[in-house]
Write a protein that holds these residues in place. Structure first.
Motif, PDB file in Angstrom:
ATOM      1  N   GLU A 154      52.166  38.880  40.564  1.00 10.11           N
ATOM      2  CA  GLU A 154      51.330  39.029  39.364  1.00 10.11           C
ATOM      3  C   GLU A 154      50.049  38.218  39.488  1.00 10.11           C
ATOM      4  OE1 GLU A 154      50.223  40.321  35.533  1.00 10.11           O
ATOM      5  OE2 GLU A 154      51.634  41.050  37.037  1.00 10.11           O
ATOM      6  N   GLU A 204      48.543  37.379  42.230  1.00  7.00           N
ATOM      7  CA  GLU A 204      47.678  38.043  43.211  1.00  7.00           C
ATOM      8  C   GLU A 204      46.957  39.225  42.574  1.00  7.00           C
ATOM      9  OE1 GLU A 204      45.663  38.836  46.642  1.00  7.00           O
ATOM     10  OE2 GLU A 204      46.858  37.074  46.096  1.00  7.00           O
ATOM     11  N   ARG A 205      47.679  39.987  41.747  1.00  7.27           N
ATOM     12  CA  ARG A 205      47.057  41.115  41.061  1.00  7.27           C
ATOM     13  C   ARG A 205      45.946  40.638  40.126  1.00  7.27           C
ATOM     14  NH1 ARG A 205      47.007  43.767  36.462  1.00  7.27           N
ATOM     15  NH2 ARG A 205      48.373  42.257  35.458  1.00  7.27           N
ATOM     16  N   LEU A 206      46.217  39.539  39.408  1.00  9.25           N
ATOM     17  CA  LEU A 206      45.206  38.994  38.499  1.00  9.25           C
ATOM     18  C   LEU A 206      43.996  38.473  39.257  1.00  9.25           C
ATOM     19  CD1 LEU A 206      47.482  37.117  35.939  1.00  9.25           C
ATOM     20  CD2 LEU A 206      46.250  39.254  35.586  1.00  9.25           C
ATOM     21  N   ARG A 207      44.238  37.822  40.410  1.00  4.24           N
ATOM     22  CA  ARG A 207      43.118  37.334  41.213  1.00  4.24           C
ATOM     23  C   ARG A 207      42.259  38.490  41.708  1.00  4.24           C
ATOM     24  NH1 ARG A 207      46.829  33.213  43.063  1.00  4.24           N
ATOM     25  NH2 ARG A 207      47.610  34.626  44.679  1.00  4.24           N
ATOM     26  N   GLU A 208      42.899  39.569  42.133  1.00  5.71           N
ATOM     27  CA  GLU A 208      42.143  40.738  42.586  1.00  5.71           C
ATOM     28  C   GLU A 208      41.319  41.332  41.444  1.00  5.71           C
ATOM     29  OE1 GLU A 208      45.014  43.382  44.175  1.00  5.71           O
ATOM     30  OE2 GLU A 208      45.308  42.237  46.049  1.00  5.71           O
ATOM     31  N   ARG A 209      41.904  41.332  40.252  1.00  6.01           N
ATOM     32  CA  ARG A 209      41.181  41.875  39.089  1.00  6.01           C
ATOM     33  C   ARG A 209      39.977  41.013  38.744  1.00  6.01           C
ATOM     34  NH1 ARG A 209      39.094  46.023  36.682  1.00  6.01           N
ATOM     35  NH2 ARG A 209      39.061  45.879  34.407  1.00  6.01           N
ATOM     36  N   VAL A 210      40.176  39.680  38.785  1.00  6.44           N
ATOM     37  CA  VAL A 210      39.064  38.765  38.515  1.00  6.44           C
ATOM     38  C   VAL A 210      37.948  38.961  39.530  1.00  6.44           C
ATOM     39  CG1 VAL A 210      38.365  36.335  38.499  1.00  6.44           C
ATOM     40  CG2 VAL A 210      40.447  37.045  37.315  1.00  6.44           C
ATOM     41  N   GLU A 263      37.313  41.626  41.197  1.00  6.11           N
ATOM     42  CA  GLU A 263      36.682  42.921  40.942  1.00  6.11           C
ATOM     43  C   GLU A 263      35.677  42.808  39.799  1.00  6.11           C
ATOM     44  OE1 GLU A 263      37.941  47.410  39.398  1.00  6.11           O
ATOM     45  OE2 GLU A 263      39.467  45.970  39.999  1.00  6.11           O
ATOM     46  N   LEU A 264      36.078  42.105  38.731  1.00  6.89           N
ATOM     47  CA  LEU A 264      35.177  41.941  37.595  1.00  6.89           C
ATOM     48  C   LEU A 264      33.948  41.119  37.968  1.00  6.89           C
ATOM     49  CD1 LEU A 264      37.782  41.320  34.746  1.00  6.89           C
ATOM     50  CD2 LEU A 264      36.432  43.391  35.151  1.00  6.89           C
ATOM     51  N   GLU A 265      34.167  40.060  38.771  1.00  8.71           N
ATOM     52  CA  GLU A 265      33.029  39.252  39.214  1.00  8.71           C
ATOM     53  C   GLU A 265      32.093  40.064  40.082  1.00  8.71           C
ATOM     54  OE1 GLU A 265      34.804  35.924  41.112  1.00  8.71           O
ATOM     55  OE2 GLU A 265      35.074  34.783  39.246  1.00  8.71           O
ATOM     56  N   ASN A 287      31.632  43.311  39.881  1.00  9.74           N
ATOM     57  CA  ASN A 287      30.894  44.210  38.986  1.00  9.74           C
ATOM     58  C   ASN A 287      29.780  43.463  38.266  1.00  9.74           C
ATOM     59  OD1 ASN A 287      32.529  46.358  39.692  1.00  9.74           O
ATOM     60  ND2 ASN A 287      33.932  46.084  37.967  1.00  9.74           N
TER      61      ASN A 287
END
Length: 271
Positions: free
Chosen positions: A64, A66-72, A74-76, A78
């Protein structure tokens, strides 16, 4: 001994399965006796069981995280892309506010490369060509913020989708110039690695020249440039006794190291 114990166990299981009452009492009493022991064992083993559960849950938490880090990330990413797009839009909008171009049509272009080659540091390439209506000889200008921008160079080679710009820093780049305050006319050329434009013809020793004097393109008849494009401002004026003229060292109006968006003036010399 093993055989006797086995027979005893089978006998007890058989009697218990047939519902002999005595066994119910024995089972209840044994439960009461051993209940504290079972509770104590459960209490003792709780950390172990919790630890085991924690180990099994740790992998889920790691996944979880790792998934959150990838999302962060991705947002950064963008956010960085959005900031870059905003900056590019700002730079393009700045280019649309060149007051000296008059009614000459303009073509916005991005710098596609720095120096055109390793052997020619006074060239750069832009991403527009003849498909956009560009032609050899057209002036290239750029905005420079508060200074209002100025001359970058002129188109030297043009293909369908690319053009090569001869920069005003090139010693072979020669143009007629005019001093804004006195209207004195002279001739200058790029200063090469000195990073200053050189006016060494036309300005007589007796002409008063002050540091900060604005130097413009002259725009005289048959000139290779339209009039009133800022070239830069005078940094230093020195007399040349052998010619009776002054040599002006002029700071360029644009910073060539910071160019990323330019404009091409769709203007050609009148023949």
């Amino acid at each position: 001994m093993l055989l006797v114990l086995s027979l005893l166990a089978v006998t007890l299981i058989t009697l218990d399965s047939r519902g002999v009452g005595v066994f119910d009492g024995i089972r209840g009493a044994a439960g009461d006796v051993f209940a504290p022991v079972g509770d104590a064992f459960a209490w003792v083993t709780t950390p172990v069981r919790n630890a085991w559960g924690g180990v099994s849950d740790y992998e889920d938490l790691e996944a979880e995280n790792e998934r959150l880090r990838e999302r962060v990330a991705e947002l950064e990413g963008n956010e960085d892309k959005a900031a870059n797009a905003i900056e590019q839009l700002k730079r393009i909008q700045e280019q649309l506010n060149l007051g000296f171009v008059g009614d000459v049509p303009l073509q916005v272009a991005r710098v596609a490369s720095g120096p055109y080659s390793n052997f020619d540091s006074f060239r750069m390439e832009i991403d527009k060509g003849s498909d956009a209506g560009l032609a050899v000889g057209m002036p290239v200008v750029a905005n420079a913020g508060e200074t209002g921008g100025g001359l970058v160079g002129r188109l030297e080679r043009v293909s369908r989708t690319r053009s090569v710009v001869q920069l005003a820093t090139d010693p072979d780049f020669g143009i007629g110039v005019r001093l804004a305050s006195t209207q004195d006319v002279g001739f200058g050329h790029g200063g090469g690695d000195s990073d200053r434009f050189v006016v060494d013809k036309g300005i007589e020793i007796g002409d008063p020249i002050q540091p900060g004097e604005v130097v413009l393109t002259s725009g005289l008849e048959n000139s290779v440039m339209p009039p009133d494009i800022p070239v830069g401002t005078v940094d230093k004026a020195s007399p040349n006794g052998s010619t009776g003229l002054q040599v002006l060292l002029v700071n360029y109006a644009v910073d060539f190291s910071q160019l990323d968006v330019v404009q091409v003036m769709k203007w050609t010399p009148q023949r």
